[in-house]
Design a protein around this motif. Sequence first.
Motif, PDB file in Angstrom:
ATOM      1  N   GLU A 161     -39.690 -32.574 -47.896  1.00  0.00           N
ATOM      2  CA  GLU A 161     -40.904 -32.257 -48.630  1.00  0.00           C
ATOM      3  C   GLU A 161     -41.683 -33.548 -48.837  1.00  0.00           C
ATOM      4  N   CYS A 162     -42.957 -33.528 -48.467  1.00  0.00           N
ATOM      5  CA  CYS A 162     -43.759 -34.752 -48.477  1.00  0.00           C
ATOM      6  C   CYS A 162     -45.105 -34.469 -49.141  1.00  0.00           C
ATOM      7  N   ASP A 163     -45.277 -34.971 -50.357  1.00  0.00           N
ATOM      8  CA  ASP A 163     -46.551 -34.826 -51.058  1.00  0.00           C
ATOM      9  C   ASP A 163     -47.510 -35.922 -50.605  1.00  0.00           C
ATOM     10  N   VAL A 164     -48.797 -35.623 -50.633  1.00  0.00           N
ATOM     11  CA  VAL A 164     -49.825 -36.564 -50.192  1.00  0.00           C
ATOM     12  C   VAL A 164     -50.862 -36.726 -51.304  1.00  0.00           C
ATOM     13  N   VAL A 165     -51.145 -37.990 -51.675  1.00  0.00           N
ATOM     14  CA  VAL A 165     -52.167 -38.292 -52.668  1.00  0.00           C
ATOM     15  C   VAL A 165     -53.118 -39.312 -52.056  1.00  0.00           C
ATOM     16  N   CYS A 166     -54.387 -38.941 -51.899  1.00  0.00           N
ATOM     17  CA  CYS A 166     -55.366 -39.830 -51.282  1.00  0.00           C
ATOM     18  C   CYS A 166     -56.443 -40.218 -52.282  1.00  0.00           C
ATOM     19  N   ASP A 167     -56.891 -41.458 -52.176  1.00  0.00           N
ATOM     20  CA  ASP A 167     -58.019 -41.885 -52.983  1.00  0.00           C
ATOM     21  C   ASP A 167     -59.269 -41.130 -52.534  1.00  0.00           C
ATOM     22  N   LYS A 168     -60.204 -40.965 -53.441  1.00  0.00           N
ATOM     23  CA  LYS A 168     -61.369 -40.111 -53.209  1.00  0.00           C
ATOM     24  C   LYS A 168     -62.367 -40.796 -52.290  1.00  0.00           C
TER      25      LYS A 168
END
Length: 280
Positions: A153-160
């Motif tokens: 399971e791999c969550d992704v958080v990107c800057d806007k």
Amino acid sequence: MESMGRISLFADIAGRPTRTVDGNPLVTAGVVAFNSADLPLLRSKTPATLPKWKHLTRPAARRAVQFLLDHAVVVSSVTVNRDTAQWAAALEDSDRLHAKIASQSRAKAGWAKLPIVLAYELLSRACFLALAHVLRTQRPQHVFAHLGATAIECDVVCDKEFSADEDIEVFTSFWDDKHVPTEALWRLGYTVTHPSVTVTTDDDERLLMWADIAAGMCHSARLPKPGRIAMPLTCTVSRRLLEPLAESNKLALDAYAFGTTYDDVFGEVMNVVRGDAPLS
């Protein structure tokens, strides 16, 4: 089915993916991967006074690298050189597509503009590079010895990097199950899912600060002659600071010349755009 620990990827971009390539044609995406179980602790360990890359001093950069050595699973970076004939051709197609959409609807369709398409591409490539490094370095030895697969399971958080809701929706759709190469990963012994994909700011998610610093440092390390671009650290200093991450097998780097075409991205739509048929 076995399960590896859940991974969270934090991603940001250094260098502006503008239309022009004057001054500096390079743009870099940086990703920091952490074990998801560690996130509450890592948030508490992220200093409230941690400076962004553009304000980073050499002592602060050394402390940042030490934090990444201590806590990151991997730091990945992908740099693109936009000074290619394909970039100029893609700009023309970008304008055609956006004009066609604008003529038939009121949608802003920022996702069709080349700088945003490039941001999508870079962030995705840097995230996949980080995930590939995790698979390579933490690969369970039993994968080829037994039937079944290892679930990741791999969550992704990107800057806007893009602010319109429509642009964010398009980006998050890239991580749907239908875009994951399920069969190929299964043959390698893995199933990968992305339960959470978030586009936010470092004010709301402080761990994005580490991605900002990683992207900036890796970008600086690619620019021996930044020209008029203000860099807090020189190319030589950035390369030297990154060495401990490389020596610890926690640094994955890639670079490429831009070669994507709008036909690659939008397929048959571009045949319509170049003709007279309306978009459906």
